[in-house]
Design a protein around this motif. Structure first.
Motif, PDB file in Angstrom:
ATOM      1  N   THR A  11       0.783  -1.151  -0.136  1.00  0.00           N
ATOM      2  CA  THR A  11      -0.068   0.013  -0.041  1.00  0.00           C
ATOM      3  C   THR A  11       0.862   1.196  -0.120  1.00  0.00           C
ATOM      4  OG1 THR A  11      -0.007   0.075   2.380  1.00  0.00           O
ATOM      5  CG2 THR A  11      -1.799  -1.121   1.305  1.00  0.00           C
ATOM      6  N   ASP A  12       0.329   2.542  -0.052  1.00  0.00           N
ATOM      7  CA  ASP A  12       1.059   3.433  -0.298  1.00  0.00           C
ATOM      8  C   ASP A  12       1.634   3.909   1.160  1.00  0.00           C
ATOM      9  OD1 ASP A  12       0.356   4.123  -2.868  1.00  0.00           O
ATOM     10  OD2 ASP A  12      -1.193   5.253  -2.369  1.00  0.00           O
ATOM     11  N   GLU A  13       1.105   3.525   2.196  1.00  0.00           N
ATOM     12  CA  GLU A  13       1.539   3.726   3.567  1.00  0.00           C
ATOM     13  C   GLU A  13       2.777   2.808   3.659  1.00  0.00           C
ATOM     14  OE1 GLU A  13      -1.419   2.938   6.331  1.00  0.00           O
ATOM     15  OE2 GLU A  13      -2.740   4.307   5.656  1.00  0.00           O
ATOM     16  N   ASP A  14       2.736   1.750   3.346  1.00  0.00           N
ATOM     17  CA  ASP A  14       3.998   0.771   3.465  1.00  0.00           C
ATOM     18  C   ASP A  14       5.143   1.274   2.840  1.00  0.00           C
ATOM     19  OD1 ASP A  14       2.565  -0.863   4.990  1.00  0.00           O
ATOM     20  OD2 ASP A  14       1.976  -2.202   3.449  1.00  0.00           O
ATOM     21  N   SER A  15       4.995   1.780   1.333  1.00  0.00           N
ATOM     22  CA  SER A  15       5.951   2.451   0.567  1.00  0.00           C
ATOM     23  C   SER A  15       6.475   3.665   1.110  1.00  0.00           C
ATOM     24  CB  SER A  15       5.594   2.407  -0.779  1.00  0.00           C
ATOM     25  OG  SER A  15       4.453   3.311  -1.026  1.00  0.00           O
ATOM     26  N   ILE A  20      10.906   6.594   4.075  1.00  0.00           N
ATOM     27  CA  ILE A  20      11.556   7.375   5.250  1.00  0.00           C
ATOM     28  C   ILE A  20      12.826   6.605   5.714  1.00  0.00           C
ATOM     29  CG2 ILE A  20      10.988   8.338   7.489  1.00  0.00           C
ATOM     30  CD1 ILE A  20       8.123   9.020   6.214  1.00  0.00           C
ATOM     31  N   GLU A  21      12.465   5.260   6.034  1.00  0.00           N
ATOM     32  CA  GLU A  21      13.407   4.495   6.699  1.00  0.00           C
ATOM     33  C   GLU A  21      14.748   4.709   5.911  1.00  0.00           C
ATOM     34  OE1 GLU A  21      13.598   3.464   9.791  1.00  0.00           O
ATOM     35  OE2 GLU A  21      11.456   4.471  10.037  1.00  0.00           O
ATOM     36  N   GLU A  22      14.665   4.290   4.714  1.00  0.00           N
ATOM     37  CA  GLU A  22      15.870   4.391   3.754  1.00  0.00           C
ATOM     38  C   GLU A  22      16.585   5.865   3.623  1.00  0.00           C
ATOM     39  OE1 GLU A  22      14.739   3.463  -0.302  1.00  0.00           O
ATOM     40  OE2 GLU A  22      13.946   1.528   0.461  1.00  0.00           O
ATOM     41  N   ASP A  29      24.972   7.503   6.382  1.00  0.00           N
ATOM     42  CA  ASP A  29      25.937   7.138   5.400  1.00  0.00           C
ATOM     43  C   ASP A  29      26.759   8.149   5.084  1.00  0.00           C
ATOM     44  OD1 ASP A  29      27.454   5.571   3.846  1.00  0.00           O
ATOM     45  OD2 ASP A  29      26.198   5.142   2.404  1.00  0.00           O
ATOM     46  N   LYS A  30      28.114   8.185   5.509  1.00  0.00           N
ATOM     47  CA  LYS A  30      28.993   9.418   5.275  1.00  0.00           C
ATOM     48  C   LYS A  30      29.271   9.504   3.650  1.00  0.00           C
ATOM     49  CE  LYS A  30      30.552  10.105   9.878  1.00  0.00           C
ATOM     50  NZ  LYS A  30      31.759  10.238  10.502  1.00  0.00           N
ATOM     51  N   ASN A  31      29.268   8.322   2.980  1.00  0.00           N
ATOM     52  CA  ASN A  31      29.798   8.353   1.530  1.00  0.00           C
ATOM     53  C   ASN A  31      28.815   8.117   0.667  1.00  0.00           C
ATOM     54  OD1 ASN A  31      32.573   7.901   2.211  1.00  0.00           O
ATOM     55  ND2 ASN A  31      32.487   5.765   2.475  1.00  0.00           N
TER      56      ASN A  31
END
Length: 99
Positions: A11-15, A20-22, A29-31
Motif C-alpha cells: 500500500t502507499d503507507e507501506d512504501s 523514510i527509513e531508507e 551514511d557518510k559516503n
C-alpha cells in the motif's frame, strides 16, 4: 520484464514508511553524497581565467577577401553579399546592424 501478479502488493503507507527509513539510513551514511571522480582528470579539463597560455601555439590560416564577401562598417564582421542591407556613403552595413 515479467511481472508477478500473485505477489502481495504494497500500500502507499507501506512504501512511504520504507522510503523514510531508507532516507534515515542514507543520512548517516557518510559516503552517500560523494561522487567517484578522478580529480586529476577533472582538473585537466578546466580552463582557468587568466591562465598562462604563452606555451600554446596558435595556427591560423587567413584567407584573402572573396569577391562575394564584405566587411560591415558597424560590427566589422565579414559577411556574405546576401547579408548586405544597405550602403551609406560607401559604408556597407549588414542586416543585423541595420535592424
Amino acid at each position: 520484464m515479467a511481472t508477478d501478479y500473485d505477489a502481495p502488493r504494497k500500500t502507499d503507507e507501506d512504501s512511504s514508511e520504507e522510503s523514510i527509513e531508507e532516507l534515515k539510513t542514507r543520512r548517516h551514511d557518510k559516503n552517500s553524497g560523494k561522487v567517484d571522480e578522478d580529480e586529476a582528470e577533472a582538473a585537466e579539463s578546466f580552463e582557468l581565467p587568466g591562465a598562462d597560455l604563452s606555451h600554446e601555439e596558435l595556427a591560423v590560416r587567413v584567407l584573402p577577401r572573396q569577391a562575394d564577401e564584405f566587411t560591415c562598417s558597424s560590427c566589422f564582421l565579414v559577411h556574405h553579399r546576401s547579408q548586405l542591407a544597405n550602403s551609406k556613403n560607401g559604408q556597407l552595413i549588414c542586416r543585423d546592424c541595420a535592424a
